[in-house]
Design a protein around this motif. Structure first.
Motif, PDB file in Angstrom:
ATOM      1  N   ASN A 183      40.010  50.636  38.986  1.00 17.69           N
ATOM      2  CA  ASN A 183      39.547  49.294  39.319  1.00 17.69           C
ATOM      3  C   ASN A 183      40.507  48.245  38.757  1.00 17.69           C
ATOM      4  O   ASN A 183      40.591  48.063  37.557  1.00 17.69           O
ATOM      5  CB  ASN A 183      38.142  49.091  38.754  1.00 17.69           C
ATOM      6  N   GLN A 184      41.181  47.542  39.655  1.00 13.05           N
ATOM      7  CA  GLN A 184      42.075  46.472  39.238  1.00 13.05           C
ATOM      8  C   GLN A 184      41.401  45.107  39.307  1.00 13.05           C
ATOM      9  O   GLN A 184      42.014  44.100  38.992  1.00 13.05           O
ATOM     10  CB  GLN A 184      43.340  46.477  40.090  1.00 13.05           C
ATOM     11  N   GLY A 185      40.128  45.094  39.677  1.00 12.41           N
ATOM     12  CA  GLY A 185      39.393  43.844  39.771  1.00 12.41           C
ATOM     13  C   GLY A 185      38.731  43.464  38.460  1.00 12.41           C
ATOM     14  O   GLY A 185      38.798  44.177  37.469  1.00 12.41           O
ATOM     15  N   VAL A 186      38.057  42.335  38.480  1.00 11.60           N
ATOM     16  CA  VAL A 186      37.395  41.827  37.288  1.00 11.60           C
ATOM     17  C   VAL A 186      36.141  42.634  36.990  1.00 11.60           C
ATOM     18  O   VAL A 186      35.969  43.181  35.915  1.00 11.60           O
ATOM     19  CB  VAL A 186      37.038  40.330  37.467  1.00 11.60           C
ATOM     20  N   SER A 187      35.261  42.702  37.948  1.00  6.99           N
ATOM     21  CA  SER A 187      34.010  43.419  37.760  1.00  6.99           C
ATOM     22  C   SER A 187      33.607  44.002  39.099  1.00  6.99           C
ATOM     23  O   SER A 187      33.572  43.301  40.103  1.00  6.99           O
ATOM     24  CB  SER A 187      32.933  42.455  37.244  1.00  6.99           C
ATOM     25  N   PHE A 188      33.295  45.278  39.115  1.00 10.43           N
ATOM     26  CA  PHE A 188      32.927  45.978  40.341  1.00 10.43           C
ATOM     27  C   PHE A 188      33.980  45.783  41.436  1.00 10.43           C
ATOM     28  O   PHE A 188      33.666  45.692  42.605  1.00 10.43           O
ATOM     29  CB  PHE A 188      31.552  45.532  40.837  1.00 10.43           C
ATOM     30  N   GLY A 189      35.259  45.688  41.028  1.00 14.42           N
ATOM     31  CA  GLY A 189      36.349  45.586  41.994  1.00 14.42           C
ATOM     32  C   GLY A 189      36.577  44.202  42.572  1.00 14.42           C
ATOM     33  O   GLY A 189      37.447  44.022  43.420  1.00 14.42           O
ATOM     34  N   LEU A 190      35.846  43.204  42.122  1.00 14.40           N
ATOM     35  CA  LEU A 190      36.017  41.850  42.644  1.00 14.40           C
ATOM     36  C   LEU A 190      37.215  41.184  41.973  1.00 14.40           C
ATOM     37  O   LEU A 190      37.545  41.462  40.836  1.00 14.40           O
ATOM     38  CB  LEU A 190      34.744  41.029  42.398  1.00 14.40           C
ATOM     39  N   LEU A 191      37.828  40.259  42.671  1.00  9.23           N
ATOM     40  CA  LEU A 191      38.958  39.475  42.155  1.00  9.23           C
ATOM     41  C   LEU A 191      40.067  40.372  41.625  1.00  9.23           C
ATOM     42  O   LEU A 191      40.403  40.369  40.446  1.00  9.23           O
ATOM     43  CB  LEU A 191      38.485  38.507  41.059  1.00  9.23           C
ATOM     44  N   ARG A 192      40.666  41.137  42.496  1.00  6.54           N
ATOM     45  CA  ARG A 192      41.704  42.099  42.115  1.00  6.54           C
ATOM     46  C   ARG A 192      42.870  41.417  41.412  1.00  6.54           C
ATOM     47  O   ARG A 192      43.274  40.325  41.769  1.00  6.54           O
ATOM     48  CB  ARG A 192      42.199  42.845  43.339  1.00  6.54           C
TER      49      ARG A 192
END
Length: 163
Positions: free
Chosen positions: A57-66
């Motif tokens: 996962n490169q996002g902030v949380s749960f894949g959001l805002l990579r």
């Protein structure tokens, strides 16, 4: 006149729980990556709707805002550390057990995921219950943050109802 301690009992509770979350989170990720070798298996059913599925996962949380670039990665690490420090300062003088537990969970989760970003460039996610209509793969740090935020909200509601 007595002086109050620099860190009270609730602060130590928060710090102890944060440490436990970081240790449990990092041990589980170590096992997933290097003992069980989930990256080579991709996804394995454990029981019923519970799977282990490898996601970086490169996002902030749960894949959001990579955050695909190095700058984004290190900004997220810095942000996570700053959040943990702010919560640690808040917890230092905490006056309620529920608040201490909530802050400890969020601090530990933030630090656990920051360690992943610093080490691997992404967060190691592997808990998959998507067959229960929960669409994200997550880890222990994510779960701690989510539960901690809910407990903070409950603590705030309880506090408001007693004032």
């Amino acid at each position: 006149m007595t002086s109050s301690p620099l860190i009270n009992r609730h602060g130590w509770t928060a710090y102890g729980l944060a440490l436990a979350v970081v240790v449990l989170d990092q041990l589980s990720k170590h096992w997933i990556l290097f003992v069980y070798d989930l990256p080579s298996r991709i996804s394995e059913q454990v029981a019923g709707p519970f799977f282990l599925t490898m996601v970086w996962n490169q996002g902030v949380s749960f894949g959001l805002l990579r955050a695909d670039q190095d700058l984004g990665r290190w900004l997220l690490v810095a942000f996570s550390v700053l959040v943990a420090i702010a919560l640690a300062v808040w917890a230092r003088r905490g006056d309620r057990t529920l608040m201490a537990l909530a802050l400890g969970l969020v601090m530990g989760g933030a630090i656990g995921n920051a360690i992943d970003r610093a080490r691997f460039g992404a967060v190691v996610d592997f808990i998959d219950v998507s067959r229960l209509y929960f669409p994200w793969v997550f880890n222990i740090a994510d779960a701690a943050i989510s539960v901690g935020v809910v407990l903070l909200l409950l603590d705030g509601l309880r506090r408001d109802s007693t004032t």
